[in-house]
Enzyme design. Structure first.
Site, PDB file in Angstrom:
ATOM      1  CD  GLU A  95      -1.179  -0.411   3.661  1.00  0.00           C
ATOM      2  OE1 GLU A  95      -1.915  -1.401   3.585  1.00  0.00           O
ATOM      3  OE2 GLU A  95      -1.185   0.374   4.604  1.00  0.00           O
ATOM      4  CB  CYS A 116       3.179   7.342   3.136  1.00  0.00           C
ATOM      5  SG  CYS A 116       3.671   6.152   4.351  1.00  0.00           S
ATOM      6  CB  CYS A 123       7.712  -5.223   8.639  1.00  0.00           C
ATOM      7  SG  CYS A 123       9.176  -4.520   9.458  1.00  0.00           S
ATOM      8  CB  CYS A 127       7.009  -2.470  16.034  1.00  0.00           C
ATOM      9  SG  CYS A 127       8.665  -2.084  15.462  1.00  0.00           S
ATOM     10  CB  CYS A 130       3.667  -1.797  13.597  1.00  0.00           C
ATOM     11  SG  CYS A 130       3.787  -1.618  11.807  1.00  0.00           S
ATOM     12  N   GLY A 170       7.086  -2.070   5.834  1.00  0.00           N
ATOM     13  CA  GLY A 170       8.455  -2.563   5.705  1.00  0.00           C
ATOM     14  C   GLY A 170       9.495  -1.698   6.388  1.00  0.00           C
ATOM     15  CD  GLU A 171      13.829  -0.523   9.145  1.00  0.00           C
ATOM     16  OE1 GLU A 171      12.991  -0.083   9.939  1.00  0.00           O
ATOM     17  OE2 GLU A 171      14.717   0.201   8.642  1.00  0.00           O
ATOM     18  CG  LEU A 226      13.871   7.193  20.309  1.00  0.00           C
ATOM     19  CD1 LEU A 226      15.060   6.407  19.794  1.00  0.00           C
ATOM     20  CD2 LEU A 226      14.332   8.575  20.747  1.00  0.00           C
ATOM     21  CG  HIS A 227       8.048   4.528  18.246  1.00  0.00           C
ATOM     22  ND1 HIS A 227       7.853   5.801  17.769  1.00  0.00           N
ATOM     23  CD2 HIS A 227       7.949   3.718  17.157  1.00  0.00           C
ATOM     24  CE1 HIS A 227       7.642   5.743  16.468  1.00  0.00           C
ATOM     25  NE2 HIS A 227       7.695   4.506  16.073  1.00  0.00           N
ATOM     26  CG  ASN A 300      -3.748   6.050  13.051  1.00  0.00           C
ATOM     27  OD1 ASN A 300      -4.899   6.406  13.238  1.00  0.00           O
ATOM     28  ND2 ASN A 300      -2.978   6.552  12.114  1.00  0.00           N
ATOM     29  CB  CYS A 343       2.660   1.823   8.145  1.00  0.00           C
ATOM     30  SG  CYS A 343       3.491   0.837   9.339  1.00  0.00           S
TER      31      CYS A 343
HETATM   32  N1  SAH Z   1       9.892   0.426   9.403  1.00  0.00           N
HETATM   33  C1  SAH Z   1      10.117   1.811   9.398  1.00  0.00           C
HETATM   34  C2  SAH Z   1       9.236   2.572   8.417  1.00  0.00           C
HETATM   35  C3  SAH Z   1       7.797   2.162   8.318  1.00  0.00           C
HETATM   36  S1  SAH Z   1       6.799   2.493   9.720  1.00  0.00           S
HETATM   37  C4  SAH Z   1       9.975   2.375  10.796  1.00  0.00           C
HETATM   38  O1  SAH Z   1       9.556   1.636  11.670  1.00  0.00           O
HETATM   39  O2  SAH Z   1      10.345   3.528  10.980  1.00  0.00           O
HETATM   40  C5  SAH Z   1       6.617   4.260   9.647  1.00  0.00           C
HETATM   41  C6  SAH Z   1       6.212   4.880  10.953  1.00  0.00           C
HETATM   42  O3  SAH Z   1       4.852   4.533  11.282  1.00  0.00           O
HETATM   43  C7  SAH Z   1       7.070   4.402  12.123  1.00  0.00           C
HETATM   44  O4  SAH Z   1       7.459   5.476  12.923  1.00  0.00           O
HETATM   45  C8  SAH Z   1       6.105   3.496  12.840  1.00  0.00           C
HETATM   46  O5  SAH Z   1       6.479   3.306  14.170  1.00  0.00           O
HETATM   47  C9  SAH Z   1       4.810   4.220  12.652  1.00  0.00           C
HETATM   48  N2  SAH Z   1       3.611   3.412  12.953  1.00  0.00           N
HETATM   49  C10 SAH Z   1       3.432   2.096  12.825  1.00  0.00           C
HETATM   50  N3  SAH Z   1       2.208   1.728  13.235  1.00  0.00           N
HETATM   51  C11 SAH Z   1       1.588   2.860  13.659  1.00  0.00           C
HETATM   52  C12 SAH Z   1       0.303   3.151  14.200  1.00  0.00           C
HETATM   53  N4  SAH Z   1      -0.581   2.193  14.363  1.00  0.00           N
HETATM   54  N5  SAH Z   1       0.032   4.437  14.534  1.00  0.00           N
HETATM   55  C13 SAH Z   1       0.939   5.429  14.324  1.00  0.00           C
HETATM   56  N6  SAH Z   1       2.149   5.215  13.800  1.00  0.00           N
HETATM   57  C14 SAH Z   1       2.476   3.951  13.472  1.00  0.00           C
HETATM   58 FE1  SF4 Z   2       8.238  -1.845  13.197  1.00  0.00          FE
HETATM   59 FE2  SF4 Z   2       8.408  -0.214  11.067  1.00  0.00          FE
HETATM   60 FE3  SF4 Z   2       8.309  -2.880  10.751  1.00  0.00          FE
HETATM   61 FE4  SF4 Z   2       6.143  -1.585  11.583  1.00  0.00          FE
HETATM   62  S1  SF4 Z   2       7.129  -1.355   9.606  1.00  0.00           S
HETATM   63  S2  SF4 Z   2       6.972  -3.528  12.405  1.00  0.00           S
HETATM   64  S3  SF4 Z   2       7.043   0.041  12.833  1.00  0.00           S
HETATM   65  S4  SF4 Z   2       9.931  -1.744  11.754  1.00  0.00           S
END
Ligand code: SAH
Ligand code: SF4
Length: 365
Positions: A95, A116, A123, A127, A130, A170-171, A226-227, A300, A343
């Protein structure tokens, strides 16, 4: 045996196309003609490259794929966030999201359109909050599949994209080779010609690759997810933190910032998880160490996960602690909340629905 997949023509840089053209005894300028067809005129088949000799066209078609991913669903409207779900040539779903204004990146406000994009199918980093990580990793996208998201979204929406953020599924740093090629194609004058400063890579914190990026000459931007401002909190929601704990990660960031330039932090606010005053103090320390701005993102909600966003007052309190410590941050009002814009979420919903439909269609399977 399954035949090896041909590479996508949009995965090649101009230099690589020049090699292909030279190997078939053609003049070098042919390579530029090909990139003009692909990225300026935006055609959708080799047959349309009418100023190329027939033999070269046939050779390209034999060696390369010309992929045009199918748009499965589009959600949203022209003046709000639009979400695109694509089916790739092997059936996988990815997407992209088109956001009509800059998502307060680096505190800028503008009327820019940001896309985006996804860098992988699924991925591997899992996390806990996510949707993309929920079903694990399937495969890397090739450069063409990354670039094609921009082309397809511009075509479908009629909008011109000004900003690219690698914040979809994805990362990106786990697919660094293809990412670097895609960025070249997106950035170069022979490609989509989007300025490097308008391209942001977001990473969950792969320390070795952050050091590698520090050596890259292109001036794109880097955002770190960072989170969590202590190992205890971060490891609880981001398993990658066990591999690269904050000490290791922040040293890689020091190196990056010393070599290159600024870095941006993303910090999702999750209710009662990482939104305490202590976390705000610790986060302020890290931000000062790296002279980084912080993008605070209210979480979200994801179907099936229990996490929620804190009340607005709590979000603002968190931000005010950062401010009191001299750290600049933006507090994003999440766009597209209602159309599952975070995402990986749309793909997850569609996949679940397809699995359910399949189960209904084949009750004995
Ligand atoms: N993998 C990379 C890039 C994709 S995720 C990363 O983790 O940075 C892009 C951003 O969306 C990241 O900061 C991720 O933590 C955030 N994200 C993932 N799920 C989310 C959600 N449910 N609500 C808000 N942000 C979210
Ligand atoms: Fe974590 Fe980014 Fe992968 Fe989602 S897309 S699991 S936030 S590394």
């Amino acid at each position: 045996m399954i035949p090896a997949r041909k590479p996508d023509i949009k995965s090649l840089t101009l230099a690589e196309l020049q090699e292909v053209v030279a190997a078939s005894g053609q003049r070098p300028f042919r390579a530029k003609q090909i990139t003009d067809w692909l990225y300026k005129k935006r055609i959708s088949s080799f047959d349309e490259m009418t100023d190329l000799p027939q033999t070269l066209r046939a050779q390209l078609a034999a060696e390369f794929e010309f992929s045009n991913p199918e748009v499965v669903r589009v959600l949203g409207s022209k003046d709000t966030t639009q979400k695109f779900l694509f089916r790739l040539r092997d059936g996988n779903l990815i997407e992209s999201v088109l956001i009509p204004a800059s998502p307060a990146l680096y505190g800028e406000t503008s009327d820019r359109r940001t896309i985006c994009v996804s860098s992988q199918v699924g991925c591997a980093y899992g996390c806990k909050f996510c949707a993309s990580g929920l079903e694990g990793w399937t495969r890397n996208l090739d450069a063409g599949e990354i670039v094609q998201q921009l082309i397809a979204v511009e075509k479908h929406s009629g909008e011109r994209i000004d900003n690219v953020v690698f914040m979809g599924m994805g990362e990106p740093l786990a697919n660094l080779k293809n990412l670097a090629r895609a960025i070249q194609i997106i950035n170069q004058p022979w490609g989509l010609e989007i300025g490097a400063r308008h391209i942001t890579i977001s990473t969950s914190g792969l320390a070795p690759q952050i050091r590698e990026l520090a050596e890259e000459p292109t001036q794109f931007r880097l955002a770190l997810s960072l989170h969590g401002a202590t190992d205890e909190v971060r490891s609880q929601i981001m398993p990658v933190n066990r591999k690269y704990p904050l000490k290791v990660l922040l040293e890689a960031c020091d190196y990056y910032v010393a070599k290159k330039r600024r870095m941006l932090f993303e910090y999702i606010l999750i209710n009662d998880v990482n939104d305490t005053e202590e976390q705000a103090y610790e986060l302020a320390k890290i931000a000062r160490r790296l002279s980084a701005k912080i993008n605070l993102i209210p979480y979200n909600t994801v179907e099936g996960l229990e996490w929620t966003r804190p009340p607005r007052a709590r979000q603002e309190r968190f931000q005010s602690i950062l401010r009191e410590h001299g750290v600049v941050s933006t507090l994003r009002r999440e766009k597209g909340h209602d159309i599952a814009a975070a995402c990986g979420q749309l793909r997850l919903q569609t996949k679940r629905r397809e699995v359910e439909a399949d189960a209904v269609a084949r009750p004995t399977a």
